[in-house]
Scaffold this active site. Structure first.
Site, mmCIF file in Angstrom:
data_model
loop_
_atom_site.group_PDB
_atom_site.id
_atom_site.type_symbol
_atom_site.label_atom_id
_atom_site.label_comp_id
_atom_site.label_asym_id
_atom_site.label_seq_id
_atom_site.Cartn_x
_atom_site.Cartn_y
_atom_site.Cartn_z
ATOM 1 N N ASP A 1 4.728 -0.999 -1.859
ATOM 2 C CA ASP A 1 3.353 -1.297 -2.289
ATOM 3 C C ASP A 1 3.314 -2.742 -2.788
ATOM 4 O O ASP A 1 4.042 -3.107 -3.716
ATOM 5 C CB ASP A 1 2.949 -0.338 -3.402
ATOM 6 C CG ASP A 1 1.441 -0.276 -3.617
ATOM 7 O OD1 ASP A 1 0.719 -1.039 -2.954
ATOM 8 O OD2 ASP A 1 0.999 0.533 -4.456
ATOM 9 N N ASP B 1 -2.026 -2.793 2.237
ATOM 10 C CA ASP B 1 -0.947 -3.338 1.415
ATOM 11 C C ASP B 1 0.125 -2.333 1.021
ATOM 12 O O ASP B 1 0.921 -2.600 0.120
ATOM 13 C CB ASP B 1 -1.531 -3.956 0.144
ATOM 14 C CG ASP B 1 -2.127 -2.908 -0.795
ATOM 15 O OD1 ASP B 1 -2.519 -1.832 -0.298
ATOM 16 O OD2 ASP B 1 -2.194 -3.160 -2.012
ATOM 17 N N GLU B 2 0.186 -1.184 1.666
ATOM 18 C CA GLU B 2 1.232 -0.218 1.332
ATOM 19 C C GLU B 2 1.574 0.635 2.540
ATOM 20 O O GLU B 2 0.761 0.837 3.439
ATOM 21 C CB GLU B 2 0.813 0.672 0.163
ATOM 22 C CG GLU B 2 -0.387 1.540 0.451
ATOM 23 C CD GLU B 2 -0.697 2.512 -0.688
ATOM 24 O OE1 GLU B 2 0.257 3.072 -1.269
ATOM 25 O OE2 GLU B 2 -1.891 2.706 -0.977
#
Length: 418
Positions: free
Chosen positions: A27, A121-122
């Site tokens: 993350d 974003d993860e």
């Protein structure tokens, strides 16, 4: 954006045991804000809010310096500034975020093909088959963190565990810029003291119902009869919570994630009470949803609306369609019908339309009667015009001028969560 502000952070020592693990959750840290700081180093160390800089914008992301004042994603920027008056508000730059996200995802795929992106974003990574090439899961996690920092200038937090659920919990606890490894044998010890709110799928209402019965930690769940969990949460959620509390999570990495819904929403600069104006906005949003469905080859079986009132009370309603569709006219009609059923005690701040339960277009064959045939032809022509001349070049006559009248903020197509 996670709710944590970095307090209570836990990280593993360099010699941490990673036996029995193989799932990583990576993350990026305060992604949007971190990208803005990367591009403007003068912002480093400052409380940064990424969000709308005018009117009634909302927070998309915030630096950890701002989070420590209570700033959270989806919070009105005006409220965030009351909590943190010294914060610097920066307008989002989504193309730049997508560029760096693609770079990070390529790094993931260099290590393993088993990558499941959750958002911009993860992602989850299954590295069980990459040991011979790259080393143990802990070694792979350290390599990924180093490469991401060297190649993008951004930091990330990584959880390493035997299951997806525990790996995600570990990455959250290690933020920012941390690595937390939970060996398979240590799973129960790790889970027991955590809040029930940390369990995947336990929302505020479920958590409150559990806490009202003295069930506050995951350890408390272990001591609770299954029948009690079923009464509090329902059999399906009771089963899920019972299993997760014991570290049982059989979900595998999904490398081909199917988009489950498509939506658009509008936040108005001034609260709106006029029904005609609100219906017009719902129709506009439904047309945009339909265009996105057609572009990506999907049809929707369900339509839902979201309405936020002046006091920030938010409600949603959904309706199943008689036949799956990507026709904006039918999506809009369903949305307006749902809207007409609402009790609206206050003016409206935001409306949204979402298409759900998607399937590939034409997957069920053509019906004997196609009530949407004419609208399908018209909207197909609109798609062609938009491709040639740009979005908005051709639109419904009934929509002309309505945006000026309501002062709507730019349409929000729900970019992936930072």
């Amino acid at each position: 954006m996670g709710r944590g502000d970095g307090s209570g952070r836990l990280v593993s020592p360099d010699d941490a045991d990673d036996s029995g693990t193989g799932i990583l959750h990576v993350d990026m840290d305060a992604f949007y804000a971190s990208v803005e700081i990367l591009d403007d180093p003068s912002l480093r160390g400052m409380p940064i809010i990424v969000g709308g800089v005018e009117g009634r914008g909302v927070v998309s992301s915030a630096s950890y310096e701002a989070r420590r004042f209570g700033v959270r994603s989806a919070m009105p920027v005006a409220q965030a500034l009351r909590l943190c008056p010294a914060a610097i508000v920066v307008a989002p730059h989504f193309p730049r975020y997508l560029e760096l996200s693609a770079q990070v995802m390529r790094i993931f795929h260099d290590v393993t093909p088993l990558v499941e992106p959750l958002s911009i974003d993860e992602a989850f990574l299954d590295v069980r088959g990459a040991r011979r090439l790259w080393g143990s899961p802990g070694t792979i996690a350290r390599t990924l963190r180093r490469r991401i920092l060297e190649e993008t200038g951004l930091t990330c937090s990584v959880g390493v565990a035997a299951t997806k659920h525990v790996a995600k919990m570990a990455s959250t606890i290690s933020k920012p810029d941390g690595l937390l490894i939970i060996a398979e044998a240590d799973t129960a010890t790790f889970l027991a003291p955590r809040s029930v709110r940390a369990l995947w799928g336990v929302g505020p209402k479920s958590a409150e119902a559990l806490e009202a019965r003295g069930i506050r930690t995951i350890g408390d769940i272990l001591d609770t009869p299954r029948a009690v969990l079923d009464r509090v949460m329902g059999p399906a959620m009771g089963e899920r919570v019972w299993q997760l509390a014991r570290g049982i999570d059989v979900r595998e990495i999904e490398t081909d994630r199917v988009e489950k819904s498509v939506g658009h929403e509008e936040t108005f600069r001034v609260d709106i009470s006029d029904d005609d104006t609100l219906r017009t906005e719902l129709r506009r949003l439904a047309d945009r949803v339909g265009a996105r469905l057609r572009k990506n080859g999907w049809e929707a079986s369900t339509v839902s609306i979201k309405v936020r009132f002046a006091d920030f009370t938010t409600i949603t309603r959904a309706q199943a369609l008689s036949d799956p569709t990507a026709v904006g006219q039918r999506l809009g009609t369903a949305a307006i019908e749902l809207f007409a059923q609402l009790d609206r005690p206050l003016p409206v701040r935001l409306v949204g339309v979402r298409a759900e339960k998607l399937r590939p277009a034409g997957g069920g064959g053509m019906p004997l009667w196609d009530d949407d045939q004419e609208w399908r032809r018209i909207e197909g022509a609109l798609d062609g015009a938009a491709e040639r001349f740009g979005s908005g070049a051709v639109t419904r006559a009934t929509l002309l001028g309505s945006r000026r009248d309501v002062g709507a903020m730019p349409s929000n197509p729900r970019p992936p969560r930072p």
